[in-house]
Scaffold this motif. Structure first.
Motif, PDB file in Angstrom:
ATOM      1  N   VAL A   3       1.339  -1.284   0.103  1.00  0.00           N
ATOM      2  CA  VAL A   3       0.237   0.010   0.167  1.00  0.00           C
ATOM      3  C   VAL A   3       1.215   0.776  -0.362  1.00  0.00           C
ATOM      4  N   ALA A   4       0.920   2.139  -1.214  1.00  0.00           N
ATOM      5  CA  ALA A   4       1.508   3.399  -0.727  1.00  0.00           C
ATOM      6  C   ALA A   4       0.721   4.504   0.100  1.00  0.00           C
ATOM      7  N   LEU A   5       1.791   4.825   0.876  1.00  0.00           N
ATOM      8  CA  LEU A   5       1.222   5.674   1.767  1.00  0.00           C
ATOM      9  C   LEU A   5       2.300   7.323   1.135  1.00  0.00           C
ATOM     10  N   PHE A   6       1.350   8.297   1.126  1.00  0.00           N
ATOM     11  CA  PHE A   6       1.948  10.306   0.356  1.00  0.00           C
ATOM     12  C   PHE A   6       1.023  10.091   1.749  1.00  0.00           C
ATOM     13  N   THR A   7       2.576  11.243   2.077  1.00  0.00           N
ATOM     14  CA  THR A   7       1.707  12.361   3.199  1.00  0.00           C
ATOM     15  C   THR A   7       2.350  13.615   2.978  1.00  0.00           C
ATOM     16  N   LEU A   8       1.038  14.353   3.289  1.00  0.00           N
ATOM     17  CA  LEU A   8       0.943  15.682   2.982  1.00  0.00           C
ATOM     18  C   LEU A   8       0.571  16.826   4.407  1.00  0.00           C
ATOM     19  N   VAL A  41       1.050   3.486  15.129  1.00  0.00           N
ATOM     20  CA  VAL A  41      -0.586   2.985  14.987  1.00  0.00           C
ATOM     21  C   VAL A  41      -0.351   1.637  14.523  1.00  0.00           C
ATOM     22  N   PRO A  42      -0.723   0.912  15.961  1.00  0.00           N
ATOM     23  CA  PRO A  42      -0.811  -0.606  16.479  1.00  0.00           C
ATOM     24  C   PRO A  42      -2.077  -1.524  15.092  1.00  0.00           C
ATOM     25  N   GLY A  43      -1.539  -2.332  14.607  1.00  0.00           N
ATOM     26  CA  GLY A  43      -2.603  -2.904  14.408  1.00  0.00           C
ATOM     27  C   GLY A  43      -1.862  -2.969  12.545  1.00  0.00           C
ATOM     28  N   LEU A  44      -1.199  -2.108  12.039  1.00  0.00           N
ATOM     29  CA  LEU A  44      -0.380  -2.188  10.777  1.00  0.00           C
ATOM     30  C   LEU A  44      -0.051  -3.065  10.236  1.00  0.00           C
ATOM     31  N   ALA A  45       0.951  -3.568  11.406  1.00  0.00           N
ATOM     32  CA  ALA A  45       1.301  -4.981  10.881  1.00  0.00           C
ATOM     33  C   ALA A  45       0.572  -6.635  10.754  1.00  0.00           C
ATOM     34  N   GLU A  46      -0.399  -6.500  10.769  1.00  0.00           N
ATOM     35  CA  GLU A  46      -1.449  -7.182  10.739  1.00  0.00           C
ATOM     36  C   GLU A  46      -2.639  -7.280   8.869  1.00  0.00           C
ATOM     37  N   LEU A  47      -1.417  -6.088   9.047  1.00  0.00           N
ATOM     38  CA  LEU A  47      -2.441  -5.562   7.132  1.00  0.00           C
ATOM     39  C   LEU A  47      -3.010  -6.838   6.255  1.00  0.00           C
ATOM     40  N   GLY A  48      -1.362  -6.967   6.537  1.00  0.00           N
ATOM     41  CA  GLY A  48      -0.909  -8.092   5.539  1.00  0.00           C
ATOM     42  C   GLY A  48      -0.135  -7.723   4.603  1.00  0.00           C
ATOM     43  N   MET A  49      -0.030  -7.010   4.287  1.00  0.00           N
ATOM     44  CA  MET A  49       1.197  -6.326   3.420  1.00  0.00           C
ATOM     45  C   MET A  49       1.610  -4.571   4.006  1.00  0.00           C
ATOM     46  N   PRO A  50       2.937  -4.726   3.601  1.00  0.00           N
ATOM     47  CA  PRO A  50       3.980  -3.061   4.137  1.00  0.00           C
ATOM     48  C   PRO A  50       3.462  -2.028   2.853  1.00  0.00           C
ATOM     49  N   LEU A  51       3.690  -1.044   4.285  1.00  0.00           N
ATOM     50  CA  LEU A  51       3.144   0.835   3.847  1.00  0.00           C
ATOM     51  C   LEU A  51       4.949   0.943   2.951  1.00  0.00           C
ATOM     52  N   GLU A  52       4.795   1.332   1.849  1.00  0.00           N
ATOM     53  CA  GLU A  52       5.312   2.087   1.213  1.00  0.00           C
ATOM     54  C   GLU A  52       4.925   3.532   1.410  1.00  0.00           C
ATOM     55  N   VAL A  53       6.805   4.342   2.003  1.00  0.00           N
ATOM     56  CA  VAL A  53       5.572   5.335   2.638  1.00  0.00           C
ATOM     57  C   VAL A  53       7.135   6.246   1.955  1.00  0.00           C
ATOM     58  N   GLN A  54       6.315   7.446   1.857  1.00  0.00           N
ATOM     59  CA  GLN A  54       7.142   8.912   0.785  1.00  0.00           C
ATOM     60  C   GLN A  54       6.107  10.048   1.440  1.00  0.00           C
ATOM     61  N   ASP A  55       7.268  10.804   1.695  1.00  0.00           N
ATOM     62  CA  ASP A  55       6.876  12.403   2.624  1.00  0.00           C
ATOM     63  C   ASP A  55       6.591  13.444   1.387  1.00  0.00           C
ATOM     64  N   THR A  56       5.337  13.995   0.654  1.00  0.00           N
ATOM     65  CA  THR A  56       5.103  14.842   0.538  1.00  0.00           C
ATOM     66  C   THR A  56       5.118  16.226   0.775  1.00  0.00           C
ATOM     67  N   GLN A  57       5.032  16.978  -0.327  1.00  0.00           N
ATOM     68  CA  GLN A  57       4.473  18.874  -0.196  1.00  0.00           C
ATOM     69  C   GLN A  57       3.680  18.539   1.747  1.00  0.00           C
ATOM     70  N   ALA A  58       4.970  18.747   1.668  1.00  0.00           N
ATOM     71  CA  ALA A  58       4.553  19.592   3.058  1.00  0.00           C
ATOM     72  C   ALA A  58       4.243  21.116   3.406  1.00  0.00           C
ATOM     73  N   VAL A  59       2.861  21.121   2.687  1.00  0.00           N
ATOM     74  CA  VAL A  59       1.781  22.409   3.435  1.00  0.00           C
ATOM     75  C   VAL A  59       0.851  22.140   4.306  1.00  0.00           C
ATOM     76  N   PRO A  60      -0.358  22.616   4.790  1.00  0.00           N
ATOM     77  CA  PRO A  60      -1.112  22.924   5.394  1.00  0.00           C
ATOM     78  C   PRO A  60      -2.330  22.882   3.520  1.00  0.00           C
ATOM     79  N   GLY A  86      -2.896  -0.382  -3.817  1.00  0.00           N
ATOM     80  CA  GLY A  86      -4.237   0.844  -2.527  1.00  0.00           C
ATOM     81  C   GLY A  86      -2.874   2.200  -2.893  1.00  0.00           C
ATOM     82  N   VAL A  87      -3.337   3.387  -2.557  1.00  0.00           N
ATOM     83  CA  VAL A  87      -3.060   4.515  -1.697  1.00  0.00           C
ATOM     84  C   VAL A  87      -3.618   5.061  -1.103  1.00  0.00           C
ATOM     85  N   VAL A  88      -2.720   5.604  -0.198  1.00  0.00           N
ATOM     86  CA  VAL A  88      -2.666   6.547   0.901  1.00  0.00           C
ATOM     87  C   VAL A  88      -2.535   7.690   1.192  1.00  0.00           C
TER      88      VAL A  88
END
Length: 338
Positions: A3-8, A41-60, A86-88
């Motif tokens: 799961v691709a995780l993008f943080t804004l 976040v407890p419980g992410l380990a039970e998601l069944g697939m890793p999160l691919e984390v990307q920090d981006t667009q650090a703006v309000p 999927g994407v978060v």
């Protein structure tokens, strides 16, 4: 699979207060990274697939632009092509409903694109960010969410981008879909889709992959909310500076008799879309016939937005104009999406 995780940024990532600022106890709130967010976040380990984390667009979220979001969609598309299920996206809640709808109009994949955030930051008692992020990740990983386009997942509720609204300035239950309700829930960790929205046409904007920051900068769409005893002075010269206008009218799509010819004259020069300022319900077509009624305004050339709220109507109109769509196609698009 991942799961691709993008943080804004946004409240979900406000982890502390920097010293030396103007606010009480300090200045700008510091931002947590995606790694720090997921570690809480407890419980992410039970998601069944890793999160691919990307920090981006650090703006309000209030400072996000259409260009920022189209760049995000392109990055997320690359992640899906690399194999992400999927994407978060985490962002501030102020504009989350608008981000979700813009993404929904241009997202070209079956993979779910899930947006989430928080109303209580991690320094407060009972922060909602970890639970929202876990629920969002579960939805993004779920086969049940495929083909539903962009979704907003908060408070264990799943909302379609087309309907979701922020309805309260501080409540953790702020996100709702007044016209429909949530289309699903996360129950005991299981994603349950309870209602399937109308078919997701992806992308809904022709040539969405060719939209550029320059093209968007050249496309200005105003949003005008009518009010009691409105003199319309702010509308003077608008067609010289803007390429489109969204009108948030009274009730089912009404304006004063004095403003009706003003909007009619504008509609002869630029597309003018008629919505309701109520927050739920549709603009009508043929119930009322007085000057300034929905029948009168549509006769003068305004475009009926149906159930589409003013904020989302502005997004749709601006993207259509930036894509070079003509007035006939714009009217057809609002008939389809409204």
């Amino acid at each position: 699979m991942t799961v691709a995780l993008f943080t804004l940024g946004g409240t979900i990532a406000m982890g502390g207060v920097a010293k030396g600022g103007d606010g009480p106890g300090g200045g700008a709130v510091t931002r947590l990274t995606g790694a720090q967010l997921t570690a809480a976040v407890p419980g992410l380990a039970e998601l069944g697939m890793p999160l691919e984390v990307q920090d981006t667009q650090a703006v309000p979220s209030a400072s996000l632009s259409f260009a920022h979001l189209l760049d995000l969609v392109r990055d997320a598309s690359q992640a899906v092509r690399r194999g992400a299920t999927g994407v978060v996206v985490t962002q501030g809640t102020d504009t989350l409903e608008e981000t979700a709808y813009l993404v929904d109009l241009v997202w070209p994949h079956e993979a779910p694109f899930v947006l989430t955030g928080a109303m209580r930051n991690p320094t407060l008692a009972g922060p909602d960010g970890p639970a929202n992020l876990l629920a969002a990740a579960r939805v993004a990983a779920s086969p049940a969410a495929r083909g539903l386009g962009a979704l907003a997942v908060l408070n264990d509720e799943i909302h379609a981008a087309r309907w979701v609204r922020k309805t309260h300035s501080t409540s953790t239950g702020t996100f709702a879909s007044p016209a429909l309700g949530p289309i699903g829930q996360v129950i005991e960790g299981q994603v349950r889709i309870l209602a399937t929205p109308p078919g997701h046409s992806s992308p809904a904007i022709p040539g969405a992959d060719r939209l550029t920051a320059a093209g968007l900068a050249d496309t200005r769409v105003a949003l005008y909310t009518v009010t009691l005893d409105d003199d319309g002075a702010l509308l003077e010269g608008l067609a010289d500076t803007h390429q489109g206008l969204v009108v948030a009218g009274f009730g089912v799509g009404h304006v004063s008799s004095a403003l009706a010819p003003v909007f009619g004259a504008l509609a002869e020069r630029i597309p003018v879309v008629l919505t309701s300022r109520c927050g739920a319900g549709s603009v009508l077509r043929q119930t009322y016939g007085a000057v300034g009624s929905e029948r009168d305004l549509l006769r003068r050339g305004l475009i009926n937005a149906g159930l589409l709220d003013p904020y989302k109507a502005r997004i749709l109109l601006r993207l259509l104009l930036a894509a070079g769509v003509d007035r006939e196609a714009i009217t057809a698009a609002f008939a389809r999406h409204g």
